[in-house]
Design a protein around this motif. Structure first.
Motif: not given
Length: 91
Positions: A23-33
């Motif tokens: 969940x932390x990785x998915x949120x970080x990925x989408x936040x970066x884009x």
């Protein structure tokens, strides 16, 4: 009570940490884009051979291809053969 909690945390740590990390990785990925913007579209680059051919064509566009140096002029500047180096020059 604390020893029971620590034992349970040690036992079930892989089952708890993987979903949290996902969940932390998915949120970080989408936040970066979201911050960066849309990902750039991939642009097809020309191959080295195509770039070379285009460069050679550009070099030839302004030249008169009918004006060619003669073979006699080219032979003047040709190096002497390796086997003829030790032979005396004929005068």
């Amino acid at each position: 009570m604390w020893p029971v909690i620590w034992t349970a945390a040690r036992t079930y740590a892989p089952y708890i940490t993987f979903p949290v990390a996902f969940v932390v990785g998915a949120v970080g990925y989408h936040l970066e884009w979201f911050i960066r913007g849309d990902p750039p579209q991939a642009v097809e680059e020309k191959s080295i051979v195509e770039q070379r051919e285009e460069r050679k064509l550009k070099e030839l566009t302004g030249k008169d291809l009918t004006q060619v140096t003669s073979l006699k002029e080219k032979l003047e500047f040709a190096p002497k053969a390796v086997l003829n180096r030790n032979r005396p020059e004929k005068s």
